[in-house]
Write a protein that holds these residues in place. Structure first.
Motif, PDB file in Angstrom:
ATOM      1  N   THR B 147     -18.452 -11.125  48.959  1.00  0.00           N
ATOM      2  CA  THR B 147     -17.595 -12.088  49.378  1.00  0.00           C
ATOM      3  C   THR B 147     -17.064 -11.933  50.714  1.00  0.00           C
ATOM      4  OG1 THR B 147     -15.977 -10.668  48.698  1.00  0.00           O
ATOM      5  CG2 THR B 147     -16.480 -12.288  47.200  1.00  0.00           C
ATOM      6  N   PRO B 148     -16.639 -13.028  51.582  1.00  0.00           N
ATOM      7  CA  PRO B 148     -16.389 -14.450  51.252  1.00  0.00           C
ATOM      8  C   PRO B 148     -17.826 -15.224  51.195  1.00  0.00           C
ATOM      9  CG  PRO B 148     -15.552 -14.046  53.294  1.00  0.00           C
ATOM     10  CD  PRO B 148     -15.985 -12.732  52.907  1.00  0.00           C
ATOM     11  N   TYR B 149     -18.898 -14.409  51.652  1.00  0.00           N
ATOM     12  CA  TYR B 149     -20.240 -15.427  51.814  1.00  0.00           C
ATOM     13  C   TYR B 149     -20.467 -16.027  50.616  1.00  0.00           C
ATOM     14  CZ  TYR B 149     -24.592 -17.010  53.466  1.00  0.00           C
ATOM     15  OH  TYR B 149     -25.672 -17.724  53.813  1.00  0.00           O
ATOM     16  N   SER B 150     -20.669 -15.175  49.613  1.00  0.00           N
ATOM     17  CA  SER B 150     -20.976 -15.799  48.528  1.00  0.00           C
ATOM     18  C   SER B 150     -20.160 -16.862  47.779  1.00  0.00           C
ATOM     19  CB  SER B 150     -20.993 -14.717  47.069  1.00  0.00           C
ATOM     20  OG  SER B 150     -19.822 -14.155  47.208  1.00  0.00           O
ATOM     21  N   ILE B 151     -18.896 -17.112  48.201  1.00  0.00           N
ATOM     22  CA  ILE B 151     -18.056 -18.164  47.870  1.00  0.00           C
ATOM     23  C   ILE B 151     -18.311 -19.295  48.645  1.00  0.00           C
ATOM     24  CG2 ILE B 151     -15.680 -18.768  47.654  1.00  0.00           C
ATOM     25  CD1 ILE B 151     -14.848 -15.836  47.493  1.00  0.00           C
ATOM     26  N   ARG B 152     -18.936 -19.008  50.092  1.00  0.00           N
ATOM     27  CA  ARG B 152     -19.013 -20.370  50.677  1.00  0.00           C
ATOM     28  C   ARG B 152     -20.287 -20.890  50.872  1.00  0.00           C
ATOM     29  NH1 ARG B 152     -14.933 -18.287  55.542  1.00  0.00           N
ATOM     30  NH2 ARG B 152     -13.399 -17.589  54.309  1.00  0.00           N
ATOM     31  N   THR B 153     -21.409 -20.279  50.535  1.00  0.00           N
ATOM     32  CA  THR B 153     -22.659 -20.677  50.618  1.00  0.00           C
ATOM     33  C   THR B 153     -22.965 -21.811  49.853  1.00  0.00           C
ATOM     34  OG1 THR B 153     -24.982 -20.084  50.411  1.00  0.00           O
ATOM     35  CG2 THR B 153     -23.443 -18.956  49.197  1.00  0.00           C
ATOM     36  N   ASN B 154     -23.494 -22.810  50.282  1.00  0.00           N
ATOM     37  CA  ASN B 154     -23.670 -23.854  49.402  1.00  0.00           C
ATOM     38  C   ASN B 154     -25.219 -23.919  48.464  1.00  0.00           C
ATOM     39  OD1 ASN B 154     -25.791 -24.282  51.104  1.00  0.00           O
ATOM     40  ND2 ASN B 154     -25.210 -26.487  51.709  1.00  0.00           N
ATOM     41  N   THR B 155     -25.515 -22.512  48.162  1.00  0.00           N
ATOM     42  CA  THR B 155     -26.862 -22.353  47.148  1.00  0.00           C
ATOM     43  C   THR B 155     -26.215 -22.249  45.978  1.00  0.00           C
ATOM     44  OG1 THR B 155     -26.567 -20.093  47.993  1.00  0.00           O
ATOM     45  CG2 THR B 155     -28.180 -21.504  49.244  1.00  0.00           C
ATOM     46  N   THR B 156     -27.278 -22.238  45.018  1.00  0.00           N
ATOM     47  CA  THR B 156     -26.704 -22.225  43.476  1.00  0.00           C
ATOM     48  C   THR B 156     -26.553 -20.800  43.056  1.00  0.00           C
ATOM     49  OG1 THR B 156     -28.993 -22.526  43.347  1.00  0.00           O
ATOM     50  CG2 THR B 156     -27.688 -24.245  42.448  1.00  0.00           C
ATOM     51  N   VAL B 157     -25.601 -20.065  43.535  1.00  0.00           N
ATOM     52  CA  VAL B 157     -25.202 -18.701  43.597  1.00  0.00           C
ATOM     53  C   VAL B 157     -24.687 -18.581  41.915  1.00  0.00           C
ATOM     54  CG1 VAL B 157     -24.049 -16.559  44.220  1.00  0.00           C
ATOM     55  CG2 VAL B 157     -24.336 -18.498  45.513  1.00  0.00           C
ATOM     56  N   ILE B 158     -23.894 -19.800  41.376  1.00  0.00           N
ATOM     57  CA  ILE B 158     -23.345 -19.691  40.286  1.00  0.00           C
ATOM     58  C   ILE B 158     -24.316 -19.471  38.987  1.00  0.00           C
ATOM     59  CG2 ILE B 158     -22.324 -21.329  38.387  1.00  0.00           C
ATOM     60  CD1 ILE B 158     -20.362 -20.361  40.182  1.00  0.00           C
ATOM     61  N   LEU B 159     -25.607 -19.834  39.271  1.00  0.00           N
ATOM     62  CA  LEU B 159     -26.450 -19.784  38.187  1.00  0.00           C
ATOM     63  C   LEU B 159     -27.000 -18.385  38.412  1.00  0.00           C
ATOM     64  CD1 LEU B 159     -28.789 -23.103  38.491  1.00  0.00           C
ATOM     65  CD2 LEU B 159     -27.383 -22.316  36.545  1.00  0.00           C
ATOM     66  N   VAL B 160     -27.311 -17.581  39.320  1.00  0.00           N
ATOM     67  CA  VAL B 160     -27.788 -16.375  39.315  1.00  0.00           C
ATOM     68  C   VAL B 160     -26.692 -15.484  38.765  1.00  0.00           C
ATOM     69  CG1 VAL B 160     -28.427 -14.527  40.858  1.00  0.00           C
ATOM     70  CG2 VAL B 160     -29.060 -17.049  41.543  1.00  0.00           C
ATOM     71  N   LEU B 161     -25.213 -15.801  39.156  1.00  0.00           N
ATOM     72  CA  LEU B 161     -24.316 -14.913  38.582  1.00  0.00           C
ATOM     73  C   LEU B 161     -24.300 -15.035  37.141  1.00  0.00           C
ATOM     74  CD1 LEU B 161     -21.403 -15.894  40.940  1.00  0.00           C
ATOM     75  CD2 LEU B 161     -22.651 -13.846  40.987  1.00  0.00           C
ATOM     76  N   THR B 162     -24.317 -16.359  36.803  1.00  0.00           N
ATOM     77  CA  THR B 162     -24.285 -16.444  35.347  1.00  0.00           C
ATOM     78  C   THR B 162     -25.552 -15.609  34.367  1.00  0.00           C
ATOM     79  OG1 THR B 162     -23.525 -18.828  35.638  1.00  0.00           O
ATOM     80  CG2 THR B 162     -23.875 -18.471  33.561  1.00  0.00           C
ATOM     81  N   GLY B 163     -26.528 -15.705  35.217  1.00  0.00           N
ATOM     82  CA  GLY B 163     -27.681 -15.156  34.600  1.00  0.00           C
ATOM     83  C   GLY B 163     -27.389 -13.689  34.469  1.00  0.00           C
ATOM     84  N   ALA B 164     -26.771 -13.186  35.673  1.00  0.00           N
ATOM     85  CA  ALA B 164     -26.750 -11.737  35.620  1.00  0.00           C
ATOM     86  C   ALA B 164     -25.538 -11.377  34.499  1.00  0.00           C
ATOM     87  CB  ALA B 164     -26.292 -11.189  37.164  1.00  0.00           C
ATOM     88  N   PHE B 165     -24.777 -12.189  34.739  1.00  0.00           N
ATOM     89  CA  PHE B 165     -23.443 -11.808  33.472  1.00  0.00           C
ATOM     90  C   PHE B 165     -23.977 -12.014  31.983  1.00  0.00           C
ATOM     91  CE2 PHE B 165     -20.173 -14.199  30.663  1.00  0.00           C
ATOM     92  CZ  PHE B 165     -19.125 -13.155  30.801  1.00  0.00           C
ATOM     93  N   ILE B 166     -24.799 -12.890  31.730  1.00  0.00           N
ATOM     94  CA  ILE B 166     -25.278 -12.758  30.347  1.00  0.00           C
ATOM     95  C   ILE B 166     -26.301 -11.879  29.939  1.00  0.00           C
ATOM     96  CG2 ILE B 166     -26.706 -13.983  28.927  1.00  0.00           C
ATOM     97  CD1 ILE B 166     -25.938 -16.928  30.207  1.00  0.00           C
ATOM     98  N   ALA B 167     -27.237 -11.577  30.978  1.00  0.00           N
ATOM     99  CA  ALA B 167     -28.117 -10.204  30.897  1.00  0.00           C
ATOM    100  C   ALA B 167     -27.280  -8.997  30.723  1.00  0.00           C
ATOM    101  CB  ALA B 167     -28.783 -10.201  32.106  1.00  0.00           C
ATOM    102  N   GLY B 168     -26.147  -8.920  31.335  1.00  0.00           N
ATOM    103  CA  GLY B 168     -25.329  -7.696  31.189  1.00  0.00           C
ATOM    104  C   GLY B 168     -24.987  -7.436  29.755  1.00  0.00           C
ATOM    105  N   PHE B 169     -24.655  -8.362  28.834  1.00  0.00           N
ATOM    106  CA  PHE B 169     -24.371  -8.159  27.411  1.00  0.00           C
ATOM    107  C   PHE B 169     -25.561  -7.662  26.732  1.00  0.00           C
ATOM    108  CE2 PHE B 169     -21.217 -11.130  28.697  1.00  0.00           C
ATOM    109  CZ  PHE B 169     -20.072 -10.621  28.062  1.00  0.00           C
ATOM    110  N   SER B 170     -26.641  -8.279  27.022  1.00  0.00           N
ATOM    111  CA  SER B 170     -27.820  -7.388  26.598  1.00  0.00           C
ATOM    112  C   SER B 170     -27.940  -6.036  26.851  1.00  0.00           C
ATOM    113  CB  SER B 170     -29.127  -8.167  26.942  1.00  0.00           C
ATOM    114  OG  SER B 170     -29.940  -7.400  27.051  1.00  0.00           O
ATOM    115  N   SER B 171     -27.493  -5.627  28.004  1.00  0.00           N
ATOM    116  CA  SER B 171     -27.641  -4.256  28.503  1.00  0.00           C
ATOM    117  C   SER B 171     -26.425  -3.511  27.381  1.00  0.00           C
ATOM    118  CB  SER B 171     -27.426  -3.998  29.626  1.00  0.00           C
ATOM    119  OG  SER B 171     -27.570  -2.708  30.343  1.00  0.00           O
ATOM    120  N   ILE B 172     -25.401  -4.005  27.556  1.00  0.00           N
ATOM    121  CA  ILE B 172     -24.219  -3.303  26.550  1.00  0.00           C
ATOM    122  C   ILE B 172     -24.673  -3.361  25.177  1.00  0.00           C
ATOM    123  CG2 ILE B 172     -21.885  -3.630  25.700  1.00  0.00           C
ATOM    124  CD1 ILE B 172     -21.284  -5.466  28.357  1.00  0.00           C
ATOM    125  N   LEU B 173     -25.254  -4.210  24.633  1.00  0.00           N
ATOM    126  CA  LEU B 173     -25.562  -4.146  23.115  1.00  0.00           C
ATOM    127  C   LEU B 173     -26.946  -3.081  22.740  1.00  0.00           C
ATOM    128  CD1 LEU B 173     -25.443  -8.156  22.258  1.00  0.00           C
ATOM    129  CD2 LEU B 173     -23.742  -6.111  21.790  1.00  0.00           C
TER     130      LEU B 173
END
Ligand code: HEM
Ligand SMILES: [Cu+2]
Lengths: 333, 542
Positions: B147-173
Motif C-alpha cells: 500500500t498505498p499503490y495497491s489501493i490506488r491502482t485501477n487494475t483488478t487487484v481485488i480479484l487477485v486478493l480474493t483468490g489468495a484469500f480463498i486459497a489460504g483457507f485450503s492451506s489452513i485446512l
C-alpha cells in the motif's frame, strides 16, 4: 566461481561509509566462499569417493554430538560477529551530524523534486557540497518510493504522510546515479535522478547563481567528463521566507505567536527540537514528523495545558508548502 | 522398517479402482487428490513459467523489446503471485504430501478425507479468481501488494486478493488435516522416534500454515475493505499507515517462506539415506531443527523492512534474530553431507536433484546471511540481489526438491518408470540453466540494479543478456521433463514395488498402491533409516 563473480563487483566508493561497507562485503564474500567450498566440495569429494562399489560396505554412523556442537557453535559465533559489524556500520548510516546541509526531497510518480533553504527547487538533480555532511528529509506525494544512491551504499523508503531521512558525506565530486527502488507503477524504472556533488569552487558558484562548469559523470564503470551544468533560477525568496508566507496565509498567526507569547495555542518560538509535554501524558520531541502530524491531526497530540481546538489542515497544504512551513518553524529559535 | 508382505499382486490399484471423470472429481482417496493437486500445480507452473520467460525476453536489452511498461508490470505480478501462491506453497505439501503422507505412516487415508477434497476445491476456486484477473484489467502491484499503490491502482487487484484469500483457507485446512493424521493414524510400532523426516517436516510446516495463514487472510480482507469501502487503514490519504501493511504482510509471508522450504527439506532427508545406503546422520537434529526454524520464522518478519522507515531498534532486533535462522539451516545441510560420508552412493535422477538442491540452496542460504546483515541489506535490498537470493532458495530449494521427490516417487505413484537418461539430460539443462540465469543477478544487484524494472541503464546489459539466455535452458529442461514423464505414463516400463530398496512404508506396498494403500495393516519394528553396512544394493532404474 561464486567468489570470483562477486568480488570487486560493487560500485565505486562515494563516501567513507561505502568503504566500510565494502570491507564487510569482502569479508562476507570470503566467508561464503569458504562455506560454499566446504559444503559443495565435501559433497563432490564424497560423490567420487563413496560411489557405489559392489565390494565396498558402508559404515554404520547415526550422528555425532561433538560434530553437531561444533556446527552449531562455530556458525553462531560467526553470525554474531557479522551481526555486530553490520549493525555498527548501519548505525553510522543513520546518525546524521547536527550541522548537516539539509535538502527536502519529494517523490512523486515519477520524478523527484528537491527544495533548498535558499528557496530554490530542482527536479531530478540535486546539488550538494563535497566533503560535508548532507541530509535529505524525504516524503512522497502519492505512493511509496525508494531513494537509492548505489555509490554511497544508502537507500531509504520515501513514504507518503511522513518524513524519512538519509544522510551522507560525499568524497567523490561528480554526478552520482539515483534509482527509485520501491515499486511505484508505470514508470518506476524511469524515475531516475542524479546527486551532483560540487567541489568548493562549484559550490560557491551554485550558491551565487553562477554557471558551475563541467561536472563529471561518476558511473559504475568509471568517471566520464560531460557537459556543463547551469544552475536553476531562484524561486520566490528563501525557503524560510516562503514558509513565513504560508504561515501567514494559512492563518497560523491567529492562534500562535513567533515571539514567545502564549495565545490560544503555544508559541512556536524555540519549538523545533524541544521536548513537548502532551495532554495524554506523553513527552515527544518536536521534529519534522511531530510538526507535520500536529498540523494534519491536531487532536492526536494536544499539548498539555491547551484545549483541543486546532482545526486540521489535512489536504490544505501541499508537500512543498509543508516543507517551507517546517523550515520556517525551525528557524524560530 | 520391517514389514509384512503387503504387496498386492497386480490387479486392483487406486488408479483402476473406479473409472470415469466423476470418480476422480468426487474421490476421497488422498492419492487421487494428491494427483489432482499435482496436475493443477504443474499447470500453474507452466503459466507462471511462460510469464517468466516473457519477462526475461523483455530484459534482453535495454529499451522496449516485446512489451510496454504497463504490460511488464502486470507480467511480473502474475509471475510472482502465481508462482508463490499457486505453485511453490502448495507444491510439496499438497501434491506430494497428500499422496505420500498417509502411506508412509501406514494409514489408509488422511484423518479427514472429505475435508481434504474440500481443500482442493477451495484451492481451485481461489486460483480461478486470481487467474480471472488476467482476463480483466489484470493486476500490477507485485506479489507483495504494498500500500498505498495497491489501493490506488485501477487494475483488478481485488480479484487477485480474493483468490489468495480463498486459497489460504485450503492451506489452513490441509495443515490441520496433516497434524491430526500424523498424531492419530500412525501404523502400530511407528513411534515418534521412528517417524520419517518427511513427516516431521510436514508437521512443522502444518503448524506454520495453521498459525500464519489467518494473518494473511485478515490483511487481505482489510485491504479489500479499504479498496471497496474506503476505510482508512493503510492509505495515509485516509488516515492510515502504509508501513502497517508491510508488517501484516510479512508477518505471514516470512513464515510462508518456510512453508515453502521445510517440506522440501523433508524430501531431501528421505532421499539421501536411501541413495547413500546409510542411516540418516543426526536424525534428531534434523527433526528438531525443523521446529527451530518454524519457531524463529515467526519473529523475523521485520528483516524485509530494514529501509521501510521502521525504528532503528526494530532493525537491530530483527537483524539479530534473523541470524539465528541460519543456524538450524546449517545443521540440516551439514547433516545431509554427513549422511553421504562412507556411504555407497547410487546416482539416479532423484539423487542428482538432491545434489542440485545442495549446491543451489547453499548459495541461497549464504546470501540470506548477507541480507540479514543490516548495513549490507541497505544497499542490496530491493535490487536484483534479493531476486537472485529468493530464486536460489525457492527454485534451487523447493523446486529442485519437488523434482527430486517426483523422480523418487514417480514409480510408486504410477507403477511406471521414466527414462533415466532423459531425466539426467533434463537435470543438467535445468541446473546449468538456473546458474546461468541467476548468478549474474547477484552481481547486477550488487552493482545496484533495482528489481521490478522494465528498463535498465545500458551498463547492465551484458549480465541481463546472459541471464535471459540462461532462462531458455531452464525452459528447455522442464519442457523435456514434461515429454519424458508423458512418455513414461503412456509406455514406461513397469516399476517394481520397491525399485530403490528403501525402508519407509510407502515402498512396502505395490506400485501403484491399492485403493486402501495396504492389504494388511503394516507393523513397524525399527526406524526408517536402518541401512546396515551390507545393504548397499538397489535395483534402480535400469
Ligand atoms: C539462511 C536462511 C535465510 C536467511 C538468513 C534469509 C534472509 C532473508 C532476508 C534478510 C531477506 C530480506 C531481503 C530484503 O528484502 O532486503 C530475504 C528475502 C527473501 N527470502 Fe530469504 N533467507 C533465508 C532463506 C530463505 C528461504 C529458505 C526462502 C524460501 C524458500 C527464502 C525466501 C525469501 C524471499 C521470497 C524473499 C524476498 C521476498 C520479496 O521481497 O519479494 N529465504 N531473505
Ligand atoms: Cu523473510
Amino acid at each position: 566461481m561464486f567468489n570470483q563473480a562477486l568480488a570487486g563487483s560493487v560500485p565505486i566508493q562515494g563516501t567513507a561509509v561505502a568503504a566500510r561497507w565494502d570491507g564487510l562485503w569482502d569479508f562476507l564474500i570470503g566467508l561464503s566462499a569458504f562455506f560454499f567450498v566446504l559444503v559443495v566440495g565435501a559433497m563432490i569429494y564424497f560423490i567420487i569417493a563413496y560411489r557405489h562399489r559392489p565390494e565396498k560396505k558402508t559404515t554404520y554412523l547415526t550422528g555425532s554430538h561433538l560434530l553437531e556442537a561444533v556446527w552449531i557453535a562455530v556458525p553462531t559465533l560467526l553470525l554474531m560477529i557479522i551481526f555486530g559489524w553490520g549493525y555498527s556500520i548501519y548505525h553510522s548510516m543513520t546518525q546524521a551530524p547536527a550541522d548537516a546541509y539539509e535538502v527536502r526531497v519529494i517523490g512523486k510518480q515519477w520524478l523527484w523534486t528537491f527544495q533548498y533553504d535558499s528557496g530554490r527547487t530542482t527536479v531530478n538533480e540535486v546539488f550538494v557540497p563535497l566533503n560535508r555532511p548532507v541530509k535529505f528529509v524525504m516524503t512522497s506525494e502519492d505512493v511509496l518510493h525508494g531513494f537509492y544512491i548505489p555509490n554511497f551504499r544508502i537507500k531509504q523508503d520515501v513514504v507518503p504522510g511522513m518524513y524519512s531521512s538519509i544522510w551522507f558525506q560525499a568524497t567523490v565530486p561528480g554526478k552520482h546515479q539515483v534509482f527509485c527502488t520501491e515499486y511505484c507503477g508505470t514508470s518506476h524504472s524511469g524515475m531516475l535522478a542524479k546527486v551532483i556533488v560540487l567541489d568548493d569552487a562549484q559550490w560557491k558558484a551554485w550558491n551565487l547563481n553562477r554557471p558551475i562548469g563541467n561536472v563529471p559523470e561518476v558511473k559504475y564503470s568509471g568517471v566520464e567528463e560531460v557537459s556543463a551544468q547551469s544552475p536553476v533560477a531562484s524561486a520566490q525568496g528563501s525557503l524560510v521566507e516562503q514558509g513565513k508566507a504560508v504561515y501567514e496565509k494559512k492563518g497560523c498567526t491567529a492562534c500562535h505567536s513567533v515571539d514567545g507569547t502564549t495565545k490560544v495555542g503555544p508559541t512556536h518560538k524555540g519549538l523545533f527540537g524541544s521536548k513537548v509535554e502532551l495532554a495524554d501524558g506523553r513527552t515527544v520531541v518536536a521534529d519534522e514528523n511531530y510538526i507535520r502530524n500536529h498540523i494534519e491531526n491536531p487532536q492526536s497530540s494536544t499539548v498539555k495545558g491547551f484545549n483541543a481546538v486546532m482545526p486540521t489542515f489535512k489536504g490544505l497544504i501541499s508537500e512543498t508548502e509543508m516543507n517551507a512551513l517546517i523550515a520556517y518553524i525551525k528557524s524560530l529559535k | 522398517m520391517a514389514h509384512q508382505a503387503t504387496v498386492a499382486d497386480g490387479g486392483d490399484n487406486y488408479l483402476n479402482h473406479s473409472k470415469g471423470l466423476m470418480s476422480w472429481l468426487t474421490t476421497l482417496d488422498h492419492k487421487r487428490i494428491g494427483l489432482m493437486y499435482l496436475a493443477s500445480v504443474l499447470l500453474f507452473f507452466l503459466v507462471g513459467g511462460i510469464f517468466a520467460l516473457l519477462i526475461r525476453l523483455e530484459l534482453y536489452k535495454s529499451g522496449t523489446q516485446i512489451i510496454d511498461a504497463n504490460t511488464y508490470n502486470r507480467f511480473f505480478t502474475y509471475h510472482g503471485a502465481i508462482m508463490v501462491f499457486l505453485v511453490i506453497i502448495p507444491s510439496i505439501p499438497a501434491a506430494l504430501g497428500n499422496f505420500i503422507l498417509p502411506i508412509i505412516l501406514g494409514a489408509k487415508d488422511v484423518a479427514f478425507p472429505r475435508l481434504n477434497l474440500a481443500s482442493y476445491y477451495i484451492f481451485m476456486v481461489g486460483a480461478i479468481f486470481a487467474v480471472a484477473a488476467l482476463f480483466l484489467r489484470g493486476a500490477d502491484t507485485g506479489w507483495t501488494f504494498y500500500t498505498p499503490y495497491s489501493i490506488r491502482t485501477n487494475t483488478t487487484v481485488i480479484l487477485v486478493l480474493t483468490g489468495a484469500f480463498i486459497a489460504g483457507f485450503s492451506s489452513i485446512l490441509t495443515g490441520l488435516n496433516f497434524i491430526v493424521t500424523i498424531h492419530k493414524l500412525r501404523a502400530p510400532g511407528l513411534s515418534w522416534s521412528r517417524l520419517p523426516l518427511f513427516c516431521w517436516a510436514l508437521y512443522a510446516t502444518s503448524i506454520i500454515q495453521v498459525l500464519a495463514t489467518p494473518v494473511l487472510a485478515i490483511t487481505l480482507l482489510l485491504l479489500m475493505m479499504e479498496r471497496i469501502v474506503g476505510i482508512g487503514i493503510f492509505d495515509p490519504k485516509l488516515g492510515g499507515d502504509p508501513i502497517l501493511f508491510q508488517h501484516f504482510f510479512w508477518f505471514y509471508s516470512h513464515p510462508a517462506v518456510y512453508i515453502m522450504i521445510l517440506p522440501a527439506m523433508g524430501v531431501i532427508s528421505e532421499i539421501i539415506p536411501v541413495f547413500s545406503r546409510k542411516p540418516m546422520f543426526g536424525y534428531k537434529a534434523i527433526a528438531y531443527s525443523s521446529f527451530g526454524i518454524a519457531l524463529i520464522a515467526f519473529i523475523v518478519w521485520g528483516h524485509h523492512m530494514f529501509v521501510s522507515g521502521q525504528a532503528e531498534l526494530a532493525n537491530f532486533v530483527f537483524s539479530l534474530l534473523t541470524m539465528f535462522v541460519a543456524v538450524p539451516t546449517g545443521v540440516k545441510v551439514f547433516s545431509w553431507i554427513g549422511t553421504m560420508y562412507k556411504g555407497s552412493m547410487h546416482y539416479y535422477a532423484p539423487m542428482l536433484y538432491v545434489f542440485g538442491f545442495l549446491e543451489l540452496f547453499t548459495i541461497g542460504g549464504l546470501t540470506g546471511v548477507f541480507l540479514a546483515t543490516l548495513a549490507i541489506d541497505v544497499h542490496l535490498t530491493q535490487t536484483y540481489f534479493v531476486v537472485a537470493h529468493f530464486h536460489y532458495v525457492m527454485v534451487g530449494g523447493t523446486l529442485m526438491s519437488l523434482m527430486a521427490g517426483l523422480h523418487y516417487w514417480f514409480p510408486k505413484m504410477f507403477g511406471k518408470m521414466y527414462s533415466e537418461r532423459s531425466a539426467q539430460i533434463s537435470f543438467w539443462l535445468i541446473l546449468i540453466g538456473f546458474n546461468v540465469t541467476f548468478l549474474p543477478q547477484f552481481v547486477l544487484g550488487a552493482q545496484g540494479m533495482p528489481r521490478r524494472y522494465w528498463d535498465y541503464l545500458p551498463e547492465f546489459t551484458t549480465l541481463n543478456r546472459i541471464s535471459t539466455v540462461g532462462s531458455w535452458f531452464i525452459g528447455l529442461g522442464f519442457l523435456y521433463a514434461a515429454v519424458y514423464f508423458y512418455q513414461a505414463l503412456r509406455s514406461g516400463k513397469k516399476a517394481s514395488a520397491n525399485p530403490w530398496n528403501a525402508l519407509t512404508l510407502e515402498w512396502q506396498t505395490s506400485s501403484p498402491p491399492p485403493h486402501d494403500n495396504f492389504i494388511e495393516t503394516p507393523v513397524v519394528t525399527s526406524w526408517p533409516y536402518e541401512y546396515l553396512p551390507e545393504n548397499i544394493y538397489m535395483q534402480g532404474n535400469s
